[in-house]
Every structure is written in C-alpha cells, then in structure tokens.
Write an enzyme that holds these catalytic residues in place. Structure first.
Site, short mmCIF file in Angstrom:
data_model
loop_
_atom_site.label_atom_id
_atom_site.label_comp_id
_atom_site.label_asym_id
_atom_site.label_seq_id
_atom_site.Cartn_x
_atom_site.Cartn_y
_atom_site.Cartn_z
N ASP A 62 -61.46 19.51 45.54
CA ASP A 62 -61.36 20.92 45.18
C ASP A 62 -61.54 21.01 43.67
O ASP A 62 -61.41 20.02 42.94
CB ASP A 62 -60.02 21.51 45.62
CG ASP A 62 -60.12 23.01 45.91
OD1 ASP A 62 -61.05 23.65 45.39
OD2 ASP A 62 -59.27 23.53 46.65
N GLU A 114 -53.89 39.93 48.55
CA GLU A 114 -53.63 38.64 49.18
C GLU A 114 -54.89 37.81 49.03
O GLU A 114 -55.95 38.18 49.49
CB GLU A 114 -53.24 38.81 50.65
CG GLU A 114 -54.20 39.64 51.48
CD GLU A 114 -53.81 39.71 52.95
OE1 GLU A 114 -52.87 39.02 53.37
OE2 GLU A 114 -54.47 40.47 53.67
#
Length: 629
Positions: A237, A441
């Site tokens: 990542d 979110e």
C-alpha cells in the site's frame, strides 16, 4: 508461452540498479531492452477510476447487495474492457502514467467487521463467503478468459486484517487469534486465490500480531506463498514500507524497511522506500538474488499482459466500449439489483400518478452516485432526476437541509427547512432521501470528517437531517425513506414511523433510474443486506478490538434492526429443498422477480455457505443448484 522463462531472460540483461528501478510503482524505461516507462498504479473498484470518462458502476458494497456473482463478473468484464481501451490509447504516447495502466489495484476484499469503518463501502460486506464469491467473480472478470494473456491484473487488497480505525492504520497492531485470522480475515483471500488466481496482492498498512503486513514473513512467505500457493506479485500500500520505521518502529530506517519487505516477498513499492534498496544492498542487508526474484515476477506480469508482444487479442479493444449502450444498460441492472427494500407497509410500488415530494440532501446529489475510487460519468441520473423522469404526476423538490451542517437561525445563508415542509404538505407522499456521502465515510485524508479520519463516531444521521426528518413526519404524509450510505445507520425511527424504508448503497451513475424502476414497480426489489444493520454503536465492541466476538451476524448476540441477508420483494416465494444442494423456488405472487436463495450452516455459529440468485416468473417454479464450495 513460457512467460517465466521470458521474464528470467529479460531480467538477466538488467543491471542491479535497473532491476531495483522496476520494483518502484513508477518504473522507469529501459530503452536498450525495449521496456517503456510504466506506472503500476491504477484503480478499478467499481469502474475505471481517476482517468476521465468511464462507466461508473455501483460501489462494491452495493454490488454485494445484489448477491449476484454472475452479474458482478459481467461488470468486472466491462470494467476491464474500458481499462484496456484506455491503455491501448494511452500507450501511444510512449509511456503509461498513473491511472492509465492495466494493473488494477482492486478489489478490496477486507471484511467489513465494524460499521464505523469509513472504507467499508469499498468491500463486499461482513461475510467471508459472500466476499470470497464476489471477489473471485470480480477477479475473473477483470483478468479475462484468454488462455495466454491477461486482460488486466486484479489485485486483492488489503492483506491482511485491515478494517480501521483509519486514523491509526499507519501504526496499528491488529491482534487476532488463529481462529479469527483464518476463519474471518484470511478466508476470502484464500478463496479468491484458489478459485480465481489473481495476479497480485496488496499488503496493508497495519501490523498483524506484531509484524508489518508488507514485510511479514508469517503473512507473505508462510501463509500467502506457502499455504495458499500464491504465485503472483505483492505490492505495498502507498507509503506502507516507510511506516515500518517511521510509525511501527520495527526497523531503524528506510533502507532496513525496504530490505525487510523485499526479503519477505513484497515485490513492488508504492511510495519511495525502494529508492533505498541500493543503500540496503551496499550494507549487506539484502542480496541481488532477492532483487532478481522480485524483478522477474514483475516482468512476468507485464509479459502476461502482452505489453511487449504483437497480436495480444486485447489490443483491438477501442474507446468505443467506454460508456457504451451495453455498459450503461448493465449499470442500470446491477444498480436495480443492489437496492434493498427493508420495510413496506404496502405503499410500494407507487402508481406514478401521485403528487410526490422528493426531499433531502441526497436527492439531487451526484456525489452519492459516485462513491470513492471512481471515474467520471459523462451522463448520470440523480435520485431526483430518475423520479422526475418516471413519474406521471407532479414532483415537488426541496433539499430540506445541508447534509451535515445545521442551520444558523440568525445567519444569512439559505433556510431550506420551511420549503421542505411546504413541499410535503402539498404532496400525497414524501420520498425522503437522506444518509451520508463519501465525504462523510471514506479513506483517511479523503473525507471532510477529519476528527475520525473518515470513520464514523456513531451510527446516527447528522443532526441537520434528524431535524428535517422530524418536521416531515409531523406533516402526517406517508414517508418513503431512502437511506443512501455505504454502511449501516441507525434507522430505528424510520422503521417504526415510515411507510417504507429502502437502503440505496452508493448506486453509480444509473442510480436515479434504478431507484425509480423500484419505486414505480418497473422491477421488484431483490437486493439483500451484505451487512448487519444494528440499532446503535452501543451494541458493538470497541472499534480497535479485532476479535470477532460480538461482531457481524455470525457472532452478534444482540437483536439487530435488520439482519444480514434481509431484503423484501413485491412478490412472494416458496422454497422446497429437495436435498442439500437442490431447491425448488416457486413465485407465489403476481410479479416476475429475482429471488436469492441463501443457504446457512448453523453450527458452531451461523455461517453463509451457499447462495444463488434466480429469475422466477410469477406463478412458476424453477429448480436450481445452490453451489457450496
């Protein structure tokens, strides 16, 4: 065609420095070997992302609500066609930049263990089996079915045990038992690897039981390559390798972090940590043979994608496929099947001739269609526009409130509440479109919600929306509540007070058409919840606790508002199981419709073990096999 042998031959001609360069996500060209510059970073979560015009399909959590893995395969096939088309055009510039390549960092198959996690809507929900089935279908659709070449590369992420909190992800150590590790957090990874053979896996930011995921011998060497037999490449990542020294404090500097990651199997670095590989080599922290192994895996991937060959069958895909009529029709169909009818007192479907008030901050929002990691549709239909196009009666619209900011009674800004009340009073029925959007979110750094880094602090609607809701209910008009969010919210009041409640997960560019098709009965709703809808965050364990005790339908001991798998229809069905895998499904109502057969094991805890979505005409019986694997 022996791609491994070709990769070994190609890498054997590289210098050590050139091999290290190919392990960076923005790999430089090697002109003398005919290797153009290539940026490995591309996104395809629910459409080709961040690369201009594309078909924007429903968010992953919405596709999971369809419980239709065959349709998800079609969606991924369409996405990979568009990715290929774009790559075929972009490569004519002599290099491939970020978001222009064939290596898609999708799907996200983390388990949505806690509804407060902001990125949960990128996943296929809370169940490992559903996630595995959907993930495998998506991988197969992305990678294509040619016996020689891959159409695109799929990347399973984020490996492993990753589901918030977002604000702690760079230093967090997820402590899990062996039972939870294998039974929940790794199950979908294993399923997808064994069934669909993804090209790549992306390591997560966090640690698991003390080991950084992108440099974990246990996760990468022992389990992923050893137990699961994974034969592809691993990518970090973005920035995760530097986290190892800066935040996890496992190593003393970037050279040590880079060496540890490569030695344990992380081939490709998103970030700048692998610029320190030469320093690590000179210190004796890593050998050339380990660098060579990673470079060979990466070159093999590019060869399998046909990047250096003439005659790859996917080279003929053109930009005509982008937002083609076929893809738009597919988009509308998957959006229809993703909408979940949670409650209906008989008000739905509407006749269409009613005077309808469409009210709420999400009614005319483009953002809620697109979710995150999204492309840009050249045309789209908001919920309001879809209703306006389909209704034969008058439609009164009012925004009603801001998504999350409350009105200042003494301020100079607009005061939309009164307009909403008036719109409701002069209408026969209210369609109230509320909920969240991807700014509320999402991923750390992407959301306005900086206090929680994109996560939710609770499961409540914003105060501004609660005020609007109460005032609309006071009018006495029947309310059809449309909750638009990527996760569970507390809908207890709505379940008690509204005539109908629908969950519309971020539905893509055709969301407005799909919702209207449901509201006016053009199709019957057929979505089911891929997550449990709890009554309150008070019912949940601490967010940082990674034990599965008390979480998801499998281990929750309380009473949910709407359980996993819940979803109503405009017709009725009867199931007659002939044996453990064969079931007769009879449509006992008056409307042709889709029906999802769910098969659960009950011991030692409830567990989905099979599902099948079938089309059943009214009054007819269909016999189907419910796959269990």
């Amino acid at each position: 065609m022996d791609f491994k042998a070709r990769a070994r031959e190609l890498v054997s001609q590289m210098t050590l420095e050139e091999k290290m360069g190919q392990m960076k996500y923005n790999a430089p060209a090697i002109p003398r070997l005919g290797i153009p510059a290539y940026n490995w970073w591309n996104e395809a979560l629910h459409g080709v992302a961040r690369s201009g015009t594309a078909t924007v399909f429903p968010q992953a959590i919405a596709m999971a609500a369809s419980f239709n893995d065959e349709l998800v395969h079609e969606v991924a096939d369409a996405i990979s066609d568009e990715a290929r088309a774009k790559y075929n055009e972009y490569k004519t510039f002599g290099e491939t930049l970020i978001y222009q390549g064939l290596t898609c960092w999708s799907p996200n198959i983390n388990i949505f263990r806690d509804p407060r996690w902001g990125r949960g809507h990128e996943t296929y929900g809370e169940d490992p089996y559903l996630t595995g089935r959907m993930g495998a279908a998506f991988v197969e659709g992305l990678q294509g079915d040619d016996p020689v070449y891959r159409k695109t590369d799929a990347t399973l992420k984020h490996y492993a045990v990753h589901s918030g909190p977002e604000g702690l992800r760079h230093s967090f150590d997820a402590e899990v038992s062996r039972e939870d590790l294998y039974g929940t957090y790794l199950a979908a990874f294993r399923y997808c690897i064994e069934k669909a053979h993804p090209a790549a896996v992306m390591g997560a930011y966090n640690r698991v039981n003390g080991e950084p995921c992108c440099a974990s011998k246990t996760l990468l060497t022992d389990i992923l390559r050893g137990e699961f037999g994974f034969d592809g490449y691993v990518v970090s990542d973005c920035g995760a390798i530097r986290d190892i020294d800066l935040h996890h404090k496992v190593t003393n500097g970037p050279d040590e972090s880079a060496a540890l990651a490569v030695k344990n199997g992380c081939d490709l670095n998103c970030g700048a940590a692998y610029t320190y590989l030469m320093a690590a080599y000179e210190k004796g922290l890593i050998g050339e043979e380990e660098i060579t192994a990673s470079a060979e895996r990466l070159m093999e991937a590019r060869l399998r994608l046909g990047m250096f060959d003439e005659g790859c069958p996917y080279d003929s895909i053109t930009m005509d496929v982008v937002e083609s009529p076929e893809h738009i029709a597919l988009n509308r169909e998957i959006a229809r099947q993703s909408i979940v009818l949670l409650k209906n007192d008989g008000i739905l479907p509407l006749k269409g001739s009613e005077t309808i008030a469409v009210i709420g901050p999400n009614a005319d929002s483009k953002a809620v269609l697109l979710a995150n990691y999204n492309g840009t549709p050249s045309r789209y239909t908001t919920l309001l526009r879809g209703i306006q196009e389909a209704a034969s009666g008058k439609v009164n619209y009012a925004e009603g409130c801001h998504l999350f900011r409350e009105e200042d009674p003494d301020g100079c800004s607009q005061h939309p509440l009164r307009e909403a009340i008036l719109a409701a009073k002069r209408s026969d029925v209210v369609v109230l479109c509320m909920g969240l959007d991807p700014a509320m979110e999402g991923e750390e750094g992407d959301a306005y919600n900086c206090t929680a880094s994109g996560d939710k602090l609770d499961l409540e609607l914003p105060a501004s929306q609660k005020t609007l809701y109460r005032e609309i209910v006071k009018t006495g008009k029947p309310v059809i509540f449309v909750n638009v969010s990527g996760s569970c919210l507390n809908l207890c009041d709505q379940d008690r007070e509204c005539a109908a409640v629908l969950q519309c997960f971020y539905p893509g560019a055709e969301g407005g058409h799909a919702l209207a098709d449901i509201l006016f009965g053009k199709v019957s709703p057929s979505g089911r919840l891929p997550v449990t809808f709890y009554k309150s965050a008070d019912d949940l364990p601490d967010f940082t606790d990674y034990s599965m005790k008390g979480r998801t339908y499998r281990f929750f001991e309380g009473e949910p508002l709407y359980p996993f798998g819940h979803g109503l229809s405009y017709t009725s069905f009867a199931e007659n199981w002939l044996d453990g895998e064969t079931v007769e499904v009879r449509n006992t109502g008056k409307m042709d419709a889709w029906h999802t057969v769910l098969k659960f094991a009950r011991e030692p805890h409830p567990q989905l073990v099979g599902f099948r979505k079938v089309w059943v005409p009214a009054g007819e019986t269909v016999t189907v096999q419910v796959r269990q694997d």
